[in-house]
Design a protein around this motif. Structure first.
Motif, PDB file in Angstrom:
ATOM      1  N   LEU A  93       0.824  -1.211   0.000  1.00  0.00           N
ATOM      2  CA  LEU A  93       0.000   0.000   0.000  1.00  0.00           C
ATOM      3  C   LEU A  93       0.859   1.263   0.000  1.00  0.00           C
ATOM      4  O   LEU A  93       0.519   2.263  -0.658  1.00  0.00           O
ATOM      5  N   ARG A  94       1.963   1.225   0.724  1.00  0.00           N
ATOM      6  CA  ARG A  94       2.822   2.414   0.796  1.00  0.00           C
ATOM      7  C   ARG A  94       3.563   2.674  -0.504  1.00  0.00           C
ATOM      8  O   ARG A  94       3.745   3.828  -0.917  1.00  0.00           O
ATOM      9  N   THR A  95       4.010   1.613  -1.172  1.00  0.00           N
ATOM     10  CA  THR A  95       4.776   1.783  -2.409  1.00  0.00           C
ATOM     11  C   THR A  95       3.874   1.920  -3.628  1.00  0.00           C
ATOM     12  O   THR A  95       4.310   2.425  -4.666  1.00  0.00           O
ATOM     13  N   GLY A  96       2.628   1.423  -3.527  1.00  0.00           N
ATOM     14  CA  GLY A  96       1.728   1.471  -4.669  1.00  0.00           C
ATOM     15  C   GLY A  96       2.047   0.428  -5.722  1.00  0.00           C
ATOM     16  O   GLY A  96       1.558   0.512  -6.852  1.00  0.00           O
ATOM     17  N   ARG A  97       2.822  -0.584  -5.360  1.00  0.00           N
ATOM     18  CA  ARG A  97       3.189  -1.653  -6.291  1.00  0.00           C
ATOM     19  C   ARG A  97       2.710  -2.986  -5.720  1.00  0.00           C
ATOM     20  O   ARG A  97       3.134  -3.390  -4.638  1.00  0.00           O
ATOM     21  N   ALA A  98       1.855  -3.678  -6.458  1.00  0.00           N
ATOM     22  CA  ALA A  98       1.314  -4.944  -5.975  1.00  0.00           C
ATOM     23  C   ALA A  98       2.409  -5.969  -5.729  1.00  0.00           C
ATOM     24  O   ALA A  98       2.332  -6.771  -4.797  1.00  0.00           O
ATOM     25  N   VAL A  99       3.438  -5.933  -6.561  1.00  0.00           N
ATOM     26  CA  VAL A  99       4.512  -6.914  -6.437  1.00  0.00           C
ATOM     27  C   VAL A  99       5.235  -6.791  -5.107  1.00  0.00           C
ATOM     28  O   VAL A  99       5.828  -7.757  -4.606  1.00  0.00           O
ATOM     29  N   ASP A 100       5.163  -5.630  -4.471  1.00  0.00           N
ATOM     30  CA  ASP A 100       5.867  -5.426  -3.205  1.00  0.00           C
ATOM     31  C   ASP A 100       5.200  -6.160  -2.042  1.00  0.00           C
ATOM     32  O   ASP A 100       5.774  -6.225  -0.952  1.00  0.00           O
ATOM     33  N   PHE A 101       4.000  -6.686  -2.269  1.00  0.00           N
ATOM     34  CA  PHE A 101       3.398  -7.535  -1.238  1.00  0.00           C
ATOM     35  C   PHE A 101       4.297  -8.730  -0.943  1.00  0.00           C
ATOM     36  O   PHE A 101       4.311  -9.251   0.174  1.00  0.00           O
ATOM     37  N   PHE A 102       5.063  -9.166  -1.946  1.00  0.00           N
ATOM     38  CA  PHE A 102       5.927 -10.337  -1.801  1.00  0.00           C
ATOM     39  C   PHE A 102       7.350  -9.971  -1.393  1.00  0.00           C
ATOM     40  O   PHE A 102       8.198 -10.852  -1.272  1.00  0.00           O
ATOM     41  N   LEU A 103       7.599  -8.704  -1.154  1.00  0.00           N
ATOM     42  CA  LEU A 103       8.950  -8.271  -0.807  1.00  0.00           C
ATOM     43  C   LEU A 103       9.360  -8.801   0.560  1.00  0.00           C
ATOM     44  O   LEU A 103      10.520  -9.211   0.757  1.00  0.00           O
ATOM     45  N   VAL A 104       8.435  -8.789   1.515  1.00  0.00           N
ATOM     46  CA  VAL A 104       8.746  -9.314   2.844  1.00  0.00           C
ATOM     47  C   VAL A 104       9.101 -10.793   2.763  1.00  0.00           C
ATOM     48  O   VAL A 104      10.043 -11.265   3.410  1.00  0.00           O
ATOM     49  N   GLN A 105       8.357 -11.540   1.964  1.00  0.00           N
ATOM     50  CA  GLN A 105       8.635 -12.963   1.793  1.00  0.00           C
ATOM     51  C   GLN A 105      10.009 -13.186   1.180  1.00  0.00           C
ATOM     52  O   GLN A 105      10.752 -14.086   1.603  1.00  0.00           O
ATOM     53  N   LEU A 106      10.357 -12.393   0.193  1.00  0.00           N
ATOM     54  CA  LEU A 106      11.667 -12.508  -0.434  1.00  0.00           C
ATOM     55  C   LEU A 106      12.777 -12.224   0.571  1.00  0.00           C
ATOM     56  O   LEU A 106      13.760 -12.977   0.664  1.00  0.00           O
ATOM     57  N   ALA A 107      12.612 -11.165   1.354  1.00  0.00           N
ATOM     58  CA  ALA A 107      13.628 -10.791   2.337  1.00  0.00           C
ATOM     59  C   ALA A 107      13.755 -11.839   3.438  1.00  0.00           C
ATOM     60  O   ALA A 107      14.866 -12.182   3.873  1.00  0.00           O
ATOM     61  N   SER A 108      12.626 -12.363   3.891  1.00  0.00           N
ATOM     62  CA  SER A 108      12.664 -13.337   4.982  1.00  0.00           C
ATOM     63  C   SER A 108      13.321 -14.646   4.549  1.00  0.00           C
ATOM     64  O   SER A 108      14.044 -15.279   5.328  1.00  0.00           O
ATOM     65  N   ASN A 109      13.104 -15.046   3.304  1.00  0.00           N
ATOM     66  CA  ASN A 109      13.768 -16.261   2.815  1.00  0.00           C
ATOM     67  C   ASN A 109      15.263 -16.056   2.643  1.00  0.00           C
ATOM     68  O   ASN A 109      16.050 -16.969   2.913  1.00  0.00           O
ATOM     69  N   VAL A 171      13.592 -13.526  -9.296  1.00  0.00           N
ATOM     70  CA  VAL A 171      13.397 -13.374 -10.740  1.00  0.00           C
ATOM     71  C   VAL A 171      11.994 -12.850 -11.043  1.00  0.00           C
ATOM     72  O   VAL A 171      11.815 -11.926 -11.858  1.00  0.00           O
ATOM     73  N   LEU A 172      10.986 -13.410 -10.394  1.00  0.00           N
ATOM     74  CA  LEU A 172       9.612 -12.988 -10.644  1.00  0.00           C
ATOM     75  C   LEU A 172       9.352 -11.579 -10.116  1.00  0.00           C
ATOM     76  O   LEU A 172       8.603 -10.813 -10.732  1.00  0.00           O
ATOM     77  N   TYR A 173       9.974 -11.249  -9.005  1.00  0.00           N
ATOM     78  CA  TYR A 173       9.820  -9.891  -8.458  1.00  0.00           C
ATOM     79  C   TYR A 173      10.419  -8.866  -9.420  1.00  0.00           C
ATOM     80  O   TYR A 173       9.811  -7.821  -9.693  1.00  0.00           O
ATOM     81  N   ALA A 174      11.602  -9.177  -9.938  1.00  0.00           N
ATOM     82  CA  ALA A 174      12.248  -8.261 -10.884  1.00  0.00           C
ATOM     83  C   ALA A 174      11.408  -8.106 -12.157  1.00  0.00           C
ATOM     84  O   ALA A 174      11.428  -7.043 -12.785  1.00  0.00           O
ATOM     85  N   ALA A 175      10.669  -9.153 -12.524  1.00  0.00           N
ATOM     86  CA  ALA A 175       9.826  -9.099 -13.723  1.00  0.00           C
ATOM     87  C   ALA A 175       8.453  -8.500 -13.446  1.00  0.00           C
ATOM     88  O   ALA A 175       7.630  -8.408 -14.365  1.00  0.00           O
ATOM     89  N   ASN A 176       8.203  -8.110 -12.189  1.00  0.00           N
ATOM     90  CA  ASN A 176       6.916  -7.523 -11.794  1.00  0.00           C
ATOM     91  C   ASN A 176       5.758  -8.482 -12.081  1.00  0.00           C
ATOM     92  O   ASN A 176       4.661  -8.069 -12.455  1.00  0.00           O
ATOM     93  N   ALA A 177       5.995  -9.771 -11.883  1.00  0.00           N
ATOM     94  CA  ALA A 177       5.018 -10.805 -12.214  1.00  0.00           C
ATOM     95  C   ALA A 177       4.209 -11.159 -10.970  1.00  0.00           C
ATOM     96  O   ALA A 177       4.536 -12.117 -10.248  1.00  0.00           O
ATOM     97  N   VAL A 178       3.151 -10.411 -10.703  1.00  0.00           N
ATOM     98  CA  VAL A 178       2.369 -10.586  -9.483  1.00  0.00           C
ATOM     99  C   VAL A 178       1.675 -11.941  -9.451  1.00  0.00           C
ATOM    100  O   VAL A 178       1.754 -12.671  -8.451  1.00  0.00           O
ATOM    101  N   VAL A 179       0.990 -12.299 -10.522  1.00  0.00           N
ATOM    102  CA  VAL A 179       0.265 -13.573 -10.557  1.00  0.00           C
ATOM    103  C   VAL A 179       1.238 -14.741 -10.454  1.00  0.00           C
ATOM    104  O   VAL A 179       0.991 -15.707  -9.716  1.00  0.00           O
ATOM    105  N   ALA A 180       2.335 -14.666 -11.180  1.00  0.00           N
ATOM    106  CA  ALA A 180       3.330 -15.740 -11.127  1.00  0.00           C
ATOM    107  C   ALA A 180       3.919 -15.879  -9.725  1.00  0.00           C
ATOM    108  O   ALA A 180       4.213 -16.990  -9.268  1.00  0.00           O
TER     109      ALA A 180
END
Length: 225
Positions: A93-109, A171-180
Motif C-alpha cells: 500500500l505504501r509503495t503502490g506496487r502490488a509486487v511489493d506484497f511479496f517483498l517481505v517474503q523474499l527478504a525473509s527467505n 526473478v519474478l519480483y524483478a519481472a513484476n510478475a504478481v500472478v506468477a
C-alpha cells in the motif's frame, strides 16, 4: 519464511514422519500460502486494486488466526503470522506496487538462508536446535559428535530450500510478475517443505552410524573418571 511450529510436535516413533511433525508438518506452510493467494485474487478481481488485494489478504489471515486459536495453536505463532501479512500489505500500500506484497517474503527467505548457513559454520545447526528444543534435549545433541555432524549435513538441505525460493521469487519480483509470484508462493510452500523434511530426515539417517540409536537418543560421551 516457514518457522517450525514446535507446539504441534508429538511423541512418535522414528522416521521422516516424526521429523515432519517436529518441524510443523504441512499445516503451517499451507496457512502461509492462503493470504498471498487472497491478495492476488483480490487484486485481479478488483481490476488491480492494491487496497482490495490487501484487504482480502488481511481478511483471510484474520480468519485463519481465529480458526487456529480455536484449534489450540499458541497465540504467539498465530500473531506472528498475522503480523507478517499486515506488514506485507502495508508495504504494498505504501509503495503502490502490488509486487511489493511479496517483498517481505523474499527478504525473509534470504535472511533464513543466511541464518541456516551461518548456524552450520558455527557448529550450531538450526535443524538440531529446532529438533532438540522440540524433544526437550536442550543442548545434549551437540555433545554427540555423530548427531552434530548429521544435523550439520541435513541443515544444508534447508539452506538449499530457502535459496531456491530466493532465486525464483527474485526473478519474478524483478519481472513484476504478481500472478506468477502468487503461483510460485503456493508451489514453493508445503510441497517444497515436505520434500525438504523428507530429504533432511534421510540425510540424518544416512549420516548416523548403523549402531546409533537415532536423533531422539543422543549418544553422549562417557564421563571422565
Amino acid at each position: 519464511m516457514h518457522v517450525p511450529d514446535l507446539e504441534q510436535s508429538r511423541p512418535e516413533t522414528t522416521g521422516p514422519e516424526s521429523l515432519s511433525q517436529l518441524l510443523g508438518g504441512w499445516r503451517a506452510s499451507t496457512d502461509a500460502t492462503l493470504p498471498p493467494v487472497a491478495f492476488v485474487v483480490g487484486w485481479l478481481v478488483s481490476g488491480h486494486s492494491i487496497g482490495a488485494g490487501a484487504g482480502a489478504a488481511i481478511a483471510v489471515a484474520v480468519l485463519l488466526a481465529g480458526y487456529r486459536l480455536l484449534r489450540g495453536t499458541r497465540p504467539r505463532a498465530v500473531l506472528l503470522g498475522l503480523l507478517g501479512v499486515a506488514v506485507a500489505a502495508t508495504v504494498a500500500l505504501r509503495t503502490g506496487r502490488a509486487v511489493d506484497f511479496f517483498l517481505v517474503q523474499l527478504a525473509s527467505n534470504a535472511a533464513s538462508a543466511l541464518a541456516w548457513a551461518v548456524s552450520i559454520v558455527v557448529r550450531w545447526p538450526l535443524l538440531g536446535v529446532v529438533v532438540g528444543a522440540a524433544l526437550g534435549q536442550r543442548t545434549r545433541w551437540r555433545r554427540d559428535p555423530d548427531l552434530l555432524r548429521a544435523y550439520c549435513r541435513a541443515s544444508w538441505v534447508w539452506v538449499c530450500q530457502y535459496t531456491v525460493r530466493v532465486v525464483v521469487f527474485g526473478v519474478l519480483y524483478a519481472a513484476n510478475a504478481v500472478v506468477a509470484l502468487g503461483i510460485a508462493r503456493v508451489a514453493l510452500s508445503w510441497p517444497l517443505v515436505a520434500a525438504c523434511v523428507a530429504v533432511s530426515a534421510w540425510v540424518v539417517r544416512r549420516s548416523l552410524p548403523a549402531d546409533h540409536p537415532g536423533f531422539r537418543h543422543p549418544r553422549l560421551p562417557a564421563p571422565a573418571n
